[in-house]
Write an enzyme that holds these catalytic residues in place. Sequence first.
Site, PDB file in Angstrom:
ATOM      1  N   TYR A  19      -2.770 -11.719   3.491  1.00 47.18           N
ATOM      2  CA  TYR A  19      -1.637 -11.177   2.755  1.00 47.18           C
ATOM      3  C   TYR A  19      -0.317 -11.651   3.385  1.00 47.18           C
ATOM      4  O   TYR A  19       0.633 -10.859   3.562  1.00 47.18           O
ATOM      5  CB  TYR A  19      -1.688  -9.644   2.714  1.00 47.18           C
ATOM      6  CG  TYR A  19      -2.905  -9.058   2.029  1.00 47.18           C
ATOM      7  CD1 TYR A  19      -3.769  -9.839   1.250  1.00 47.18           C
ATOM      8  CD2 TYR A  19      -3.221  -7.710   2.158  1.00 47.18           C
ATOM      9  CE1 TYR A  19      -4.891  -9.301   0.640  1.00 47.18           C
ATOM     10  CE2 TYR A  19      -4.340  -7.161   1.536  1.00 47.18           C
ATOM     11  CZ  TYR A  19      -5.169  -7.964   0.785  1.00 47.18           C
ATOM     12  OH  TYR A  19      -6.282  -7.422   0.180  1.00 47.18           O
ATOM     13  N   HIS A  65     -13.494 -10.738   4.046  1.00 42.88           N
ATOM     14  CA  HIS A  65     -12.647 -11.020   2.877  1.00 42.88           C
ATOM     15  C   HIS A  65     -13.301 -12.173   2.130  1.00 42.88           C
ATOM     16  O   HIS A  65     -12.968 -13.345   2.341  1.00 42.88           O
ATOM     17  CB  HIS A  65     -11.254 -11.409   3.365  1.00 42.88           C
ATOM     18  CG  HIS A  65     -10.165 -11.113   2.403  1.00 42.88           C
ATOM     19  ND1 HIS A  65      -8.853 -11.018   2.771  1.00 42.88           N
ATOM     20  CD2 HIS A  65     -10.182 -10.886   1.067  1.00 42.88           C
ATOM     21  CE1 HIS A  65      -8.102 -10.748   1.717  1.00 42.88           C
ATOM     22  NE2 HIS A  65      -8.892 -10.675   0.672  1.00 42.88           N
TER      23      HIS A  65
HETATM   24  N1  LIG Z   1     -10.656  -9.268  -1.735  1.00 38.53           N
HETATM   25  C1  LIG Z   1     -10.005  -8.205  -1.361  1.00 38.53           C
HETATM   26  O1  LIG Z   1     -10.277  -7.689  -0.324  1.00 38.53           O
HETATM   27  C2  LIG Z   1      -8.978  -7.654  -2.233  1.00 38.53           C
HETATM   28  C3  LIG Z   1      -8.683  -8.286  -3.401  1.00 38.53           C
HETATM   29  C4  LIG Z   1      -7.738  -7.732  -4.186  1.00 38.53           C
HETATM   30  C5  LIG Z   1      -7.121  -6.577  -3.765  1.00 38.53           C
HETATM   31  N2  LIG Z   1      -7.423  -5.986  -2.623  1.00 38.53           N
HETATM   32  C6  LIG Z   1      -6.752  -4.746  -2.155  1.00 38.53           C
HETATM   33  O2  LIG Z   1      -6.693  -3.843  -3.197  1.00 38.53           O
HETATM   34  C7  LIG Z   1      -5.318  -3.551  -3.481  1.00 38.53           C
HETATM   35  C8  LIG Z   1      -5.173  -3.426  -4.972  1.00 38.53           C
HETATM   36  O3  LIG Z   1      -5.573  -4.600  -5.628  1.00 38.53           O
HETATM   37  P1  LIG Z   1      -4.601  -5.380  -6.587  1.00 38.53           P
HETATM   38  O4  LIG Z   1      -3.241  -5.350  -5.983  1.00 38.53           O
HETATM   39  O5  LIG Z   1      -5.189  -6.693  -6.909  1.00 38.53           O
HETATM   40  O6  LIG Z   1      -4.721  -4.576  -7.905  1.00 38.53           O
HETATM   41  P2  LIG Z   1      -4.291  -3.175  -8.514  1.00 38.53           P
HETATM   42  O7  LIG Z   1      -4.173  -2.088  -7.522  1.00 38.53           O
HETATM   43  O8  LIG Z   1      -5.228  -3.037  -9.646  1.00 38.53           O
HETATM   44  O9  LIG Z   1      -2.847  -3.484  -9.116  1.00 38.53           O
HETATM   45  C9  LIG Z   1      -1.719  -3.546  -8.321  1.00 38.53           C
HETATM   46  C10 LIG Z   1      -0.567  -3.812  -9.271  1.00 38.53           C
HETATM   47  O10 LIG Z   1      -0.436  -2.669 -10.107  1.00 38.53           O
HETATM   48  C11 LIG Z   1       0.917  -2.283 -10.178  1.00 38.53           C
HETATM   49  N3  LIG Z   1       0.928  -0.820 -10.242  1.00 38.53           N
HETATM   50  C12 LIG Z   1       0.585   0.077  -9.285  1.00 38.53           C
HETATM   51  N4  LIG Z   1       0.714   1.329  -9.728  1.00 38.53           N
HETATM   52  C13 LIG Z   1       1.155   1.238 -11.000  1.00 38.53           C
HETATM   53  C14 LIG Z   1       1.478   2.194 -12.004  1.00 38.53           C
HETATM   54  N5  LIG Z   1       1.406   3.521 -11.755  1.00 38.53           N
HETATM   55  N6  LIG Z   1       1.895   1.744 -13.210  1.00 38.53           N
HETATM   56  C15 LIG Z   1       1.991   0.423 -13.480  1.00 38.53           C
HETATM   57  N7  LIG Z   1       1.699  -0.542 -12.573  1.00 38.53           N
HETATM   58  C16 LIG Z   1       1.281  -0.131 -11.347  1.00 38.53           C
HETATM   59  C17 LIG Z   1       1.576  -2.822  -8.943  1.00 38.53           C
HETATM   60  O11 LIG Z   1       2.927  -3.165  -9.214  1.00 38.53           O
HETATM   61  P3  LIG Z   1       4.164  -2.350  -8.548  1.00 38.53           P
HETATM   62  O12 LIG Z   1       4.334  -2.891  -7.173  1.00 38.53           O
HETATM   63  O13 LIG Z   1       5.282  -2.656  -9.468  1.00 38.53           O
HETATM   64  O14 LIG Z   1       3.773  -0.902  -8.576  1.00 38.53           O
HETATM   65  C18 LIG Z   1       0.760  -4.056  -8.612  1.00 38.53           C
HETATM   66  O15 LIG Z   1       1.327  -5.203  -9.202  1.00 38.53           O
HETATM   67  C19 LIG Z   1      -4.507  -4.694  -2.876  1.00 38.53           C
HETATM   68  O16 LIG Z   1      -3.188  -4.304  -2.530  1.00 38.53           O
HETATM   69  C20 LIG Z   1      -5.336  -4.987  -1.665  1.00 38.53           C
HETATM   70  O17 LIG Z   1      -4.987  -4.088  -0.648  1.00 38.53           O
HETATM   71  C21 LIG Z   1      -8.348  -6.516  -1.851  1.00 38.53           C
END
Ligand SMILES: NC(=O)c1ccc[n+]([C@@H]2O[C@H](COP(=O)([O-])OP(=O)(O)OC[C@H]3O[C@@H](n4cnc5c(N)ncnc54)[C@H](OP(=O)(O)O)[C@@H]3O)[C@@H](O)[C@H]2O)c1
Length: 255
Positions: A69, A133
């Site tokens: 990240y 990861h």
């Molecule tokens: N391989 C891995 O290990 C892996 C892969 C992907 C993700 N992750 C982890 O999982 C976390 C989440 O995954 P992700 O970021 O891909 O997907 P997510 O949580 O499904 O989506 C995050 C996005 O949703 C938006 N969001 C959050 N709350 C919201 C709401 N109430 N209304 C509208 N939009 C909202 C955020 O924008 P705003 O900032 O504008 O709120 C951000 O762009 C990551 O931060 C990471 O820590 C891990």
Amino acid sequence: MVDTPLSQHPLGNTGLTVAKLSLGLVKLGRDQGVKYPTPAKIPTDSEALALLAHAHILGVNLLDTAPAYGISEIRLGVLLQRSSAKWLICTKVGEEFTDGKSSHDFSPEHVRFSVERSLTRLRVDVLDIVLIHSDGNDIDILQRQGTLDALHALKAEGKIRAVGMSHKTLAGGELALSQGADVLMATLNRSHTEDAELIANAARAGCGVLIKKALNSGHGSADDLAFVAGYEGVHSIVVGTTSVKHLGENVAALR
Ligand SMILES: NC(=O)c1ccc[n+]([C@@H]2O[C@H](COP(=O)([O-])OP(=O)(O)OC[C@H]3O[C@@H](n4cnc5c(N)ncnc54)[C@H](OP(=O)(O)O)[C@@H]3O)[C@@H](O)[C@H]2O)c1
């Protein structure tokens, strides 16, 4: 009126306790190569500190970061010196992100290097959770690269409390569970439910279950979180946000 904070409950048999919502910190350090619907803007220190303070008040106690990240781990290490809250930290090994590009190394040597670097960057003596990861080649990583064994060895040395995998395939998640993962990070959202049985089985077996992409990487809304939390075995949903408003909506959806 002060909102009631989320309650905490065990993350499987890890000995750690978590709230239903955790905070994903991709956007703390990376704005390139991400698949969000709106361009990511890296928050300033004061914005990030306000977000952490608000998350703490709402009962969130687990922060999810990774070497992949960007500068997320480095910034978090600095910011946590200025936060009086007690946080659990989940980080990862295997993916690197340099000069705008991802690369992967799942070798035991790199795992050790990466964990030592995370300890230094995050300024802690022990990492609460370290996950593989995955780049999608889950079976190869687990059967041939010795990555999970390397994490178990570091856990036995006292450098990590719980180890596991952020898998990308159902077969990979199942294999990681059978190989003694303490924690799985699985994808679960309205358009991806194929891990549901694995998630329930993992939790029944005492494995901690974290959910990623519950909002389908920003293509959903806070309402989707109750749908995801309704699945058996979901211990905590890691939602990435830089917005205090979205954080509040997400907590309200899970309260
Ligand atoms: N391989 C891995 O290990 C892996 C892969 C992907 C993700 N992750 C982890 O999982 C976390 C989440 O995954 P992700 O970021 O891909 O997907 P997510 O949580 O499904 O989506 C995050 C996005 O949703 C938006 N969001 C959050 N709350 C919201 C709401 N109430 N209304 C509208 N939009 C909202 C955020 O924008 P705003 O900032 O504008 O709120 C951000 O762009 C990551 O931060 C990471 O820590 C891990």
